[in-house]
Write a protein that holds these residues in place. Structure first.
Motif, short mmCIF file in Angstrom:
data_model
loop_
_atom_site.label_atom_id
_atom_site.label_comp_id
_atom_site.label_asym_id
_atom_site.label_seq_id
_atom_site.Cartn_x
_atom_site.Cartn_y
_atom_site.Cartn_z
N SER A 117 0.81 -1.22 0.00
CA SER A 117 0.00 0.00 0.00
C SER A 117 0.84 1.27 0.00
O SER A 117 0.32 2.36 -0.24
CB SER A 117 -0.92 0.00 1.23
N GLY A 118 2.13 1.14 0.29
CA GLY A 118 3.00 2.32 0.37
C GLY A 118 2.89 3.04 1.69
O GLY A 118 3.49 4.11 1.87
N VAL A 119 2.14 2.50 2.62
CA VAL A 119 1.94 3.13 3.93
C VAL A 119 3.04 2.67 4.89
O VAL A 119 3.36 1.48 4.95
CB VAL A 119 0.55 2.78 4.49
N GLN A 120 3.61 3.62 5.64
CA GLN A 120 4.66 3.32 6.60
C GLN A 120 4.05 3.12 7.98
O GLN A 120 3.14 3.86 8.38
CB GLN A 120 5.67 4.46 6.66
N LEU A 121 4.57 2.14 8.72
CA LEU A 121 4.09 1.86 10.07
C LEU A 121 5.29 1.90 11.01
O LEU A 121 6.35 1.33 10.71
CB LEU A 121 3.41 0.49 10.13
N ALA A 122 5.13 2.55 12.15
CA ALA A 122 6.21 2.65 13.13
C ALA A 122 5.63 2.48 14.53
O ALA A 122 4.44 2.72 14.77
CB ALA A 122 6.91 4.01 13.02
N ARG A 123 6.49 2.06 15.43
CA ARG A 123 6.08 2.02 16.84
C ARG A 123 6.40 3.38 17.45
O ARG A 123 7.56 3.78 17.52
CB ARG A 123 6.80 0.91 17.59
N TRP A 124 5.36 4.06 17.90
CA TRP A 124 5.52 5.42 18.40
C TRP A 124 5.93 5.44 19.86
O TRP A 124 6.61 6.35 20.33
CB TRP A 124 4.20 6.17 18.20
N GLY A 125 5.57 4.37 20.59
CA GLY A 125 5.93 4.29 22.00
C GLY A 125 4.87 3.53 22.78
O GLY A 125 3.67 3.73 22.57
N GLY A 126 5.31 2.63 23.68
CA GLY A 126 4.35 1.85 24.44
C GLY A 126 3.47 1.03 23.53
O GLY A 126 3.95 0.25 22.69
#
Length: 493
Positions: free
Chosen positions: A395-404
């Motif tokens: 999909s071209g969408v980026q996913l990251a862990r922002w915290g907790g």
């Protein structure tokens, strides 16, 4: 009175071998000495077999091959005493040479199997290290042992070939020993004893070949070195740490230690050192042999440097990945997510495309964590990250862990409606039957990344206040206005 400490099998064997070596030095040459030497040799074979059965290493085939090699060597010693000392034979080659020559491949293959078991797959560094030592010591062997054997070839082909097999076999066993020691995943007593045993055997064999060629060495010291070799072989097999010798080694064993550097440097200097020794002894120099070995050593050293640089690049890339990613989920961490959001913001401004961010928060995560434990909470985070990554693939969408338990989703090129559809799809794959709340914000074309994420965060809290398990979208015109509502994908939890 304290109870006397009982000797362990390997300690008892080592002590008995030391006593036998001292008795052998005191005995004059003859039948008693030969019998004692045969007993030591055969007892080493029995000890190696007993150690293999006693400790039952998971990869026992190498130790049984080693037992076979030692048995062949011991039978060579016994038949040598019978044929040459007691019966007075003078023929060469003869029965003992069959056993001796057979022992080399058995011992070499045993060590090769240990090395491959300790480091499965390609072991470029270990192969190069073994080749460097083999070439360096091979030149020494060629100069002082192989050339005399080759001189016999025109007159007696079988004798010349057998004489040639001994120094060649020594070099091969030495190369395999280097592979074992470089591949060992730990510094164990068994590894040290095994290395010492092989070194004693190779030294004694070289001394015997030198004495046979030049007749200038006392055989007593040769027998003592062979005795030490047998005792060390048996002690290594009886030591409990032998069961771990062939265990797969960790990657850290690829490191280039100071000891390895010293050994490889000394091996590389054997080529000019051999030439210097020939000149000092007044012997005709082996010019072409020195030239060839020096060229091969140079190529091997360059290959070793290339391997080190390759390992350094791999470690640098690994450190880079560790710095960019979250260690638990493997997603981008917050710092990398900030950089990626800024990059996409620049791209959206340049292309005039839509930029949308969403903050996702697993519902009631603290309660889940406190009830089922932190390991279960970690599994939920990892499972959610894995499931969402798979759902967003392509999909071209980026996913990251922002915290907790919070995750950041960034999309460049997709509208808010399409991103909201993607969030609906992500709700269907959350593990453990859990849900999440989401706050969505569309970039207004002017604001910085901090304010954009802040609007998404306010929308997220609006979703939580609305009962969770839903998405709220922040307006772009007035960041302080109440977020517009989107129907929840599932009933509130």
């Amino acid at each position: 009175m304290p109870t006397p400490r009982r000797l362990l099998p390997w300690q008892a064997f080592a002590a008995g071998g030391a006593v036998a070596a001292l008795i052998g030095l005191a005995l004059p040459p003859g039948l008693p000495n030969d019998v004692l030497f045969a007993v030591v040799a055969l007892s080493a074979v029995a000890a190696t077999a007993a150690g293999t059965r006693l400790h039952r290493p998971q990869r026992a085939s190498a130790w049984w091959l080693l037992t076979g090699g030692l048995l062949a060597w011991a039978l060579g010693d016994v038949s040598y005493a019978v044929c040459y000392t007691w019966l007075g034979w003078e023929a060469f080659p003869s029965v003992p040479d069959v056993f001796y020559v057979l022992a080399y491949p058995l011992i070499a293959v045993a060590m090769l199997r240990m090395a491959r078991q300790a480091r499965p797959g390609a072991d470029r560094e270990g192969v190069i290290d073994a080749a460097i030592l083999a070439v360096g010591f091979g030149l020494l062997s060629w100069t002082f042992l192989v050339r005399p054997a080759l001189a016999e070839l025109p007159q007696d082909l079988p004798a010349g070939l057998v004489s040639l097999a001994y120094p060649v076999g020594d070099v091969v066993v030495l190369a395999m020993l280097v592979r074992v020691l470089s591949a060992a995943g730990h510094r164990s007593p068994a590894a040290a004893l095994l290395g010492a045993a092989a070194v004693c055997m190779l030294t004694a064999d070289a001394m015997w070949q030198y004495a046979d060629a030049y007749a200038t060495l006392d055989d007593t010291w040769v027998d003592l070195a062979f005795t030490a070799s047998y005792v060390l072989w048996g002690t290594a097999a009886l030591h409990p740490s032998m069961r771990r010798l062939s265990d797969p080694s960790p990657t850290s064993r690829h490191e280039f230690s100071t000891l390895r550097l010293v050994v490889l440097t000394a091996a590389s200097l054997l080529s000019p050192g051999t030439l210097a020794l020939q000149l000092a002894l007044g012997l005709p120099p082996e010019g072409w042999a020195v030239v060839l070995s020096s060229a091969v050593l140079f190529v091997l050293v360059v290959a070793r440097m290339a391997a080190l640089l390759g390992r350094l690049r791999e470690q640098t890339a690994l450190l880079g990945d560790l710095a960019r990613t979250d260690p638990l989920t493997g997603l981008l961490n917050r710092r990398s997510a900030d950089a990626e959001l800024e990059r996409l913001r620049t791209r959206a401004r340049h292309e005039g495309s839509a930029l949308v961010v969403a903050l996702l928060d697993l519902d009631h995560f603290k309660t889940f964590n406190d009830t089922l434990g932190h390991p279960a909470g970690d599994r939920l985070l990892v499972g959610a990250a894995s499931a969402w990554t798979a759902a967003l693939r392509g999909s071209g969408v980026q996913l990251a862990r922002w915290g907790g338990e919070e995750f950041l989703l960034v999309s460049c090129g997709l509208g808010a409606d399409r991103v909201e559809q993607l969030l609906t799809g992500l709700r269907a794959v959350v593990p453990e039957g859990q849900t999440f709340s989401a706050g969505l914000a569309r970039w207004d074309g002017q604001e910085d990344a901090v304010h954009l994420v802040a609007r998404a965060d306010r929308a997220l809290y609006a979703a939580k206040h609305a009962g969770r398990d839903c998405t709220r979208t922040a307006p772009t015109a007035q960041p302080t206005a109440q977020p517009t509502a989107t129907e929840p994908a599932h009933p509130a939890g």
